[in-house]
Design an enzyme around this catalytic site. Sequence first.
Site, mmCIF file in Angstrom:
data_model
loop_
_atom_site.group_PDB
_atom_site.id
_atom_site.type_symbol
_atom_site.label_atom_id
_atom_site.label_comp_id
_atom_site.label_asym_id
_atom_site.label_seq_id
_atom_site.Cartn_x
_atom_site.Cartn_y
_atom_site.Cartn_z
ATOM 1 N N GLU A 191 0.720 -1.277 0.085
ATOM 2 C CA GLU A 191 0.025 0.066 -0.046
ATOM 3 C C GLU A 191 0.916 1.147 0.023
ATOM 4 O O GLU A 191 1.702 1.402 0.778
ATOM 5 C CB GLU A 191 -0.935 0.195 1.304
ATOM 6 C CG GLU A 191 -1.833 1.223 1.406
ATOM 7 C CD GLU A 191 -3.140 0.992 1.998
ATOM 8 O OE1 GLU A 191 -3.386 -0.243 2.507
ATOM 9 O OE2 GLU A 191 -3.796 1.720 2.432
ATOM 10 N N LYS A 243 -3.403 -0.293 13.962
ATOM 11 C CA LYS A 243 -4.420 0.878 13.648
ATOM 12 C C LYS A 243 -5.864 0.467 14.128
ATOM 13 O O LYS A 243 -6.329 -0.693 13.299
ATOM 14 C CB LYS A 243 -4.139 1.024 11.840
ATOM 15 C CG LYS A 243 -5.224 1.964 11.488
ATOM 16 C CD LYS A 243 -4.905 1.874 10.012
ATOM 17 C CE LYS A 243 -5.886 2.814 9.141
ATOM 18 N NZ LYS A 243 -5.750 2.724 7.712
ATOM 19 N N GLU A 301 -10.518 4.195 9.369
ATOM 20 C CA GLU A 301 -10.546 3.840 8.023
ATOM 21 C C GLU A 301 -11.071 2.399 8.006
ATOM 22 O O GLU A 301 -10.498 1.643 6.853
ATOM 23 C CB GLU A 301 -9.271 4.101 7.297
ATOM 24 C CG GLU A 301 -8.802 5.724 7.109
ATOM 25 C CD GLU A 301 -7.717 5.670 6.452
ATOM 26 O OE1 GLU A 301 -6.862 4.800 6.284
ATOM 27 O OE2 GLU A 301 -7.469 7.144 5.708
ATOM 28 N N ASP A 315 -2.428 14.297 7.054
ATOM 29 C CA ASP A 315 -2.134 12.925 6.615
ATOM 30 C C ASP A 315 -1.018 13.086 5.652
ATOM 31 O O ASP A 315 -1.098 12.936 4.401
ATOM 32 C CB ASP A 315 -3.240 12.203 5.858
ATOM 33 C CG ASP A 315 -2.912 10.915 5.137
ATOM 34 O OD1 ASP A 315 -1.795 10.410 6.122
ATOM 35 O OD2 ASP A 315 -3.586 10.224 4.496
ATOM 36 N N GLU A 329 4.032 9.290 -0.613
ATOM 37 C CA GLU A 329 2.445 9.227 -1.012
ATOM 38 C C GLU A 329 2.300 10.488 -1.526
ATOM 39 O O GLU A 329 1.346 10.481 -2.914
ATOM 40 C CB GLU A 329 1.687 8.840 0.146
ATOM 41 C CG GLU A 329 0.154 8.799 -0.173
ATOM 42 C CD GLU A 329 -0.511 8.123 0.987
ATOM 43 O OE1 GLU A 329 -0.097 7.813 2.030
ATOM 44 O OE2 GLU A 329 -1.876 8.266 0.885
ATOM 45 N N HIS A 366 -4.440 18.444 0.813
ATOM 46 C CA HIS A 366 -5.335 17.348 0.183
ATOM 47 C C HIS A 366 -5.915 17.836 -1.103
ATOM 48 O O HIS A 366 -7.191 17.858 -1.203
ATOM 49 C CB HIS A 366 -6.236 17.229 1.203
ATOM 50 C CG HIS A 366 -6.887 16.017 1.419
ATOM 51 N ND1 HIS A 366 -7.630 15.265 0.584
ATOM 52 C CD2 HIS A 366 -6.788 14.955 2.508
ATOM 53 C CE1 HIS A 366 -8.286 13.992 0.833
ATOM 54 N NE2 HIS A 366 -7.474 13.820 2.056
ATOM 55 N N TRP A 425 -12.928 13.568 2.385
ATOM 56 C CA TRP A 425 -12.074 12.820 1.491
ATOM 57 C C TRP A 425 -12.093 13.620 0.268
ATOM 58 O O TRP A 425 -11.543 12.976 -0.496
ATOM 59 C CB TRP A 425 -12.811 11.309 1.219
ATOM 60 C CG TRP A 425 -12.484 10.557 2.345
ATOM 61 C CD1 TRP A 425 -11.761 10.939 3.576
ATOM 62 C CD2 TRP A 425 -13.130 9.067 2.545
ATOM 63 N NE1 TRP A 425 -11.562 9.340 4.183
ATOM 64 C CE2 TRP A 425 -12.523 8.311 3.606
ATOM 65 C CE3 TRP A 425 -13.765 8.185 1.774
ATOM 66 C CZ2 TRP A 425 -12.582 7.317 4.061
ATOM 67 C CZ3 TRP A 425 -13.882 6.861 2.431
ATOM 68 C CH2 TRP A 425 -13.546 6.386 3.329
HETATM 69 C C1 GCV Z 1 -2.298 2.410 5.351
HETATM 70 C C2 GCV Z 1 -3.732 7.356 4.452
HETATM 71 C C3 GCV Z 1 -3.118 6.419 3.079
HETATM 72 C C4 GCV Z 1 -3.819 4.969 3.484
HETATM 73 C C5 GCV Z 1 -3.041 4.823 4.753
HETATM 74 C C6 GCV Z 1 -3.370 5.647 5.871
HETATM 75 C C7 GCV Z 1 -2.779 5.178 7.110
HETATM 76 O O1 GCV Z 1 -5.130 7.570 4.367
HETATM 77 O O2 GCV Z 1 -3.732 6.839 2.050
HETATM 78 O O3 GCV Z 1 -3.219 4.204 2.332
HETATM 79 O O4 GCV Z 1 -3.200 3.189 5.261
HETATM 80 O O5 GCV Z 1 -3.070 6.980 5.417
HETATM 81 O O6 GCV Z 1 -1.955 5.785 7.660
HETATM 82 O O7 GCV Z 1 -3.240 4.488 7.858
#
Ligand code: GCV
Length: 713
Positions: A178, A298, A302, A376, A404, A532, A554
């Site tokens: 990911e 986590k 999400e 984020d 990212e 964002h 989002w």
């Molecule tokens: C692992 C963001 C990323 C997700 C990630 C999340 C997190 O939302 O886009 O891919 O998930 O952060 O840090 O848990």
Amino acid sequence: MNKMALSILLCVVALFVHAEDGYDAWLRYQPIADEQLRTEYAQYIQSIVVFQEHPTLDAASAELQDALNEMLQTEILIYNDVQKPSVILATVDKVPFTYSESTEHLGDEGFHIFEKKYNSHSCIVVTGNTEIAVLYGSFHLLRLIQTQQSITKLAITEVPTIDVRVLNHWDNLDGSVERGYAGQSIWRWFELPQVVSPRYRDYARYNSSVGINGTVLTNVNANADVLTTEYLDKVRVIADELRPYGIKVYLTARFNAPIEIGGLGTADPLDASVQEWWNKKVAEIYTNIPDFGGFLVKANSEGQPGPNDYGRSHAEGANMLARALQIYNGIVMWRAFVYSNKEPEDRAKQAYNEFKPLDGEFEKNVLIQTKNGPIDFQPREPFHPLFGAMEHTPLMMEFQITQEYLGQGFHVCYLAPLYKECLSADTYARGEGSTLAEVIDGSLYDTQLTGIAGVSNVGNDRNWTRHPLAQANWYAFGRLAWNHELTSKQIAEEWICMTFSHNKKVVNTMLDIMLQSRETEVMYTSPLGLHHQMAWHHHYGPGPWVDNKPRADWTSIYYHNADSTGIGFDRTKTGSNAVAQYYPEVQERFASLENCPEDYLLWFHHVPWEYTMNSGRTVWNELCYMYHTGVQRVEQMQTQWDSLEGYIDEQRFSHVQSLLKIQHNTACLWRDASVLYFQTFSHKPLPKWFPNPTQTLKEYKQIEYKYLPGSQF
Ligand code: GCV
């Protein structure tokens, strides 16, 4: 210099330049080109003595031997005793002379390198309280030689400032990663435990060389299967490979694993059968992996399961796991990256709102892992207000190494300046000078357990990180985790020398490119505190128009709030009042339109298009200026990089050159699409100097990136 002289110089340089694929990263032990220097080192170091048998000391001596043989073009011998050794590797209790100094301050990982007369002969002693400390010292000694520094009369003591220094892999059991932009996972789960990839050991060497001492093998969006007996057998093999290098293995714990793989009807942390299940699971793990580090979790974020599903708090969830791990000295890294589905309030406020009231409720072996900013991993965020706010709870930093939101595997974006900006921010928690670095190294609140994590950018691409310069982010994370006082420049300089060349032109040019690169990325993606603004799902290209998604937070429009009156997110009292989560001095600065740093202007304020910036330009013109300057800076990077042709190996030279073309295209796209989009609100003309966009806004909106690496969409 005339043409003839230049071509002779380039031929000489070319003698030392051959094709390279980047696999060796910064442990690329090339012969030292300066013959005099090479001879001096070679005269000084001829042998290594190791008195003890230990896998870590074997690793240290083998690394020194291989590296020195290559760099000094000589044959270094390893002895277990010798009259006149050049280098002695030994823990303090085994050095072959009286070592009178107290070594308590070195702890388990600090090392001491010094010159000593032994049998009337000068030698370098590398020591520490543990074998791993000696290994760290050996890598340090090598770094001195790799960066061509003097190794006579050494007297160096180094102790890491933070205890837990881990990489977080967001790697899935099916091999995908990911937000991973360098290919598939390096963990080859299906082949394990039978097939052991040689990359595991090299991965351990690179990490150890910068002092990283742990790795979380699996994604925080966790799969409970990794906790099954079958997978623990595979984890055991990886742990065995990494152990000699001081790298502990950690796993992500899926909160409802007791249901998914344990056959229970609940994962309620207060249920005795659930606690029992975790106790047994943890015991099983330690039977396989006696030095297992612990869990990263986590929860309730999400879509991940967590204690809130049972009406329990994050503390109750974390403590259940912590108690199971306590007897083995394992830890829980519990993530503060949460945002509930029910709460439509400013997302930037949610982690603070949920965690601050829990201060003091966590077991001693729990660290709250908190992202550097409250949203984020954006290209630029103000620091997370939880730092400094939890006096009785250890907070660990979570940085992202994988890029990212910063051009992924395609853009040059050296992240040390981002890390430093955050670490040096002043929380004012205990008055002026209460920096974030002090929060996480424990000195502010005398915290006993300290930690820092970096979301890994490593994959199975031959060069580990896809972009050859992205290796510098892995390196910089480790170096700063070990010593957060190092500067971005120092780190970049040593990395360039070790990874590319000592040639002054190369060093200066690359330094210039790297040190500006993060700011450049901010300029063409999200200037002035915008955040964002990326496209839906993959987070690579622009998408300021993204709206109408399952959650308002989002979308991009939620964050930029552009309308005919202006642009920006009002986080002052007249808006979400997120500023109130900071200590008063910080609050005042961010809340005041006049004093708010312009870098965060649109993060905290909704300002009119006509608002005048420090430059004298209006916000509208300043935005256009920033986007365009960002693109110009990429063009400048291209010219600078082109000037290195012939100075570094052709393979990496042309790889970076091609990637810069991608970066330039994307930067132009960000600039043109963003400006045309915001113009629909500002209704203002593009400044005269702004180049004409080549496509219409409608066309920009239709651009779709399919199958981008790491996006899974
Ligand atoms: C692992 C963001 C990323 C997700 C990630 C999340 C997190 O939302 O886009 O891919 O998930 O952060 O840090 O848990």
